[in-house]
Design an enzyme around this catalytic site. Sequence first.
Site, mmCIF file in Angstrom:
data_model
loop_
_atom_site.group_PDB
_atom_site.id
_atom_site.type_symbol
_atom_site.label_atom_id
_atom_site.label_comp_id
_atom_site.label_asym_id
_atom_site.label_seq_id
_atom_site.Cartn_x
_atom_site.Cartn_y
_atom_site.Cartn_z
ATOM 1 C CB CYS A 128 -0.900 0.011 1.237
ATOM 2 S SG CYS A 128 -1.809 -1.521 1.500
ATOM 3 N N GLY B 93 3.066 -3.238 3.246
ATOM 4 C CA GLY B 93 3.891 -4.424 3.092
ATOM 5 C C GLY B 93 3.146 -5.707 3.395
ATOM 6 C CG ASP C 11 -0.453 -8.739 6.831
ATOM 7 O OD1 ASP C 11 -1.452 -8.036 6.603
ATOM 8 O OD2 ASP C 11 0.527 -8.788 6.058
#
EC number: 6.3.5.4
Length: 618
Positions: free
Chosen positions: A2, A75, A99
Site C-alpha cells: 500500500c 507491506g 496481518d
Amino acid sequence: MCGIYGTTIPYKEEQIRQKLEITSFRGPDQMRWETFPYREGCLTFGHNRLSIIDLDSRSDQPMTYTDRIHIVFNGEIYNYKTLRSDLQKKGYTFTTESDTEVICATYIEYGENCATQLNGMFAFVIYDVSKNILYGAKDRLGQKPFYYYLNGNQFEFASQISSIQLFNNNLSISQKSIQEYLTWNSIPSPNSIFNEIKKLEDGHSFTFNLANSDFQTRQYWDIDYANKFQFKGDFQEAKTELEKLLKDAVGIRLVADVPVGVFLSGGVDSSLITAMASKVSGEKVKTFSVSFNEKDFDESSYARQVADHLKTDHHVIKCDYKEGIDLIDTFSDYYDEPFADSSALPSMLLSKHTKKQVTVALSGDGGDESFLGYQRYQWVRSNKKIYNIPSFARKLAVGILDHIPHKSNRLNVLSPYLKLKNIEEAYLKSMTNSNASWMKETYDTKNIEELKYLFHSNKNIYERVSDFDLKTYLTWDINTKVDRASMAYSLETRSPLLDYRVVEFAQSLPTDFKLYGNNQKRILKEVLYSHVPEHIFKRPKSGFSVPLSVWFKNELKDYVLAELSYASLTEISCINAKEVKNLIDQHMSGKWNHYSMIWKLLVLKQWLSKNGNGYSIV
C-alpha cells in the site's frame, strides 16, 4: 502492499485528500484517512490500500486495535499466521484475517522489540494512545520505503516523497544529494533529494514523542559483518538446509487472497524461485518475462525453456522503443526523486503487463548479493593480486600508461585503479563513477557509514564486498527500483531470496560454497539443477537491461539531443556542460558508449523540470 501517510501538521481535509491521491497508484482499492486528537494537537493517518490479504473492508486502514493502537502499514508479514496462533494462546483476540491486526497485537506483547518478531517486508507506524507516542519500523533489508519530515513538533511521513512535498513550503533541494545521485545512481539513505526529508534506514525503528517532539531511531537488525555465525556442516548438508529454507520462503510468499505469479527471466535466481513455486504450489504457476526486438538484450528464449520444463503458464511481454519512451516520459511520476538504474524501465514494463493477470508476483532479487553472483566479484578475484605489487611499481606503471598515445579503453580504465591503495578502494571506485571528468566537483565516496562493511578484517574480501552490496546497492538501488516499478501499476512484488533467514544462512556459509573458482552462486545452482536441467544455464550471465545504448543513437536520438541540449545542460549546476556535450557527441558517433551517463542526466533533467521550480538548491 500500500501507500501510507501521516502528519501532525494541521492540513485541511482537501489537502490530505490530495496528498493521498498523488500516490493512489500504490493502493487503488481503498483510500481513507482519520484524525486523532491528542493533548498537544491532532494526528492524521492516511492509507491507500492494495488489497492482498483479507479483502473485506474490515481490514481497511487506518486500523484501530483495542482502542489503544492505531496503525497504518505498507507491506506483508509472511509469518503472520504463526504469530497470530502464538498470540491467541496468550489471550489475544482478532476480528479480521489480516496481518495488520497481528502487528498491533505483536506490538502490545513485545513493545518496541516487536519488529524482531516479524518476517516480511514492511514500513508501518503505530500511534500508541496510552504512551502518547508514534512507533514505526522498516524491514530488515529495506524493501519498503519510508520517508519523513521533522521540524520541531511537525512530523510528516509517507511511502513516497511526493506526498510530503505537496503543500510543504519549507523544503530545499540538496546539492549534496544531487552529487550523491550522480555518483551512486541513487541517493543513499538516510538522505533524500530534499535537505529536510530523510529516509528511515533499513532494519531500523523509531519513536516520536508527541508531548515533547523527541525523535529517536535505533537499529534492531544488521547483517553479521563480525562473522560470528559460521555453518559447521558440509556442502551437501548446506544444500539440503538451503532448499528447505527456500521452499518455506517461497511457500509463505504464495499466501494471498488474489492471483499470484512469478517473474521469470531465465536466469538462475528467477528460475530457482519458479521451480520452488512449482514444487509447493497446488496450482499451475503463472510466469512472466520480457522480450526485446534487439537480440543482444533478449533472453526470452531461455525463460521459455525453463517454463516449458516446469510446465508453467508462461507469458512473454514484447517491448520496443515506443513503449520505452512512454515510460521515460512518466518516469519521475513514480520515482519521485532522481534514480538512474535503467533496468527500472523493463521492470516497469514487466509490472505493467503482469498486473493484467495477477496482483502479486514473486521475483529472484537478492541472489547475487548473498551468493556472490555479480560479475564484479570475478573482477575482484582477478585483480586483487595487483595490490600485492608495491605502490612504487604501480605508480611507475601508471606513468608509462599515461604517456601511451591512443591507448585502448581497457588501459584508460586500468590507469586510475593502479593509483589506489588496495582492492577495497578499487571496489568502491568500481561501484561509483569511474569517469567523473564531467562533474564540476569531486564527490567523496568515503563519507558513507556503510564503508564499515567493506573496510575491516573480520572476513575475506569476497564476503566483505557481498556485505557492502547488501547494505548499499541492494537497499539503495535494487529495492527502490522494484518497489516503484511494481507499485506504479499496483502490483505487489515479493522476493523469497530476501527472506532474512536466507540472507543470514548465506552469510554463514563458507565462501567456496558460493564462489568456487569461476563457479558463482555454486550452491544456488546445485539446488536449481535438482529441478531444471543444467544445460539451460550454460551461458554468460547478463543483467536485466533495456537497449538504451542502441535507442539513444537511433530511435531516441532526437529526444536525447532536445532534452540534453547545451542550454539545458548549463542549468544543471554541478556538471561541466561542455564536457557532457562532448561525451554525448561521442556516443552518437559510436566512438564510445556513454548511455549510462546520458540516462542519468535525462532522469535528473526530467525531475528538475517537474520539481525544481520554487525550490532553492543548497
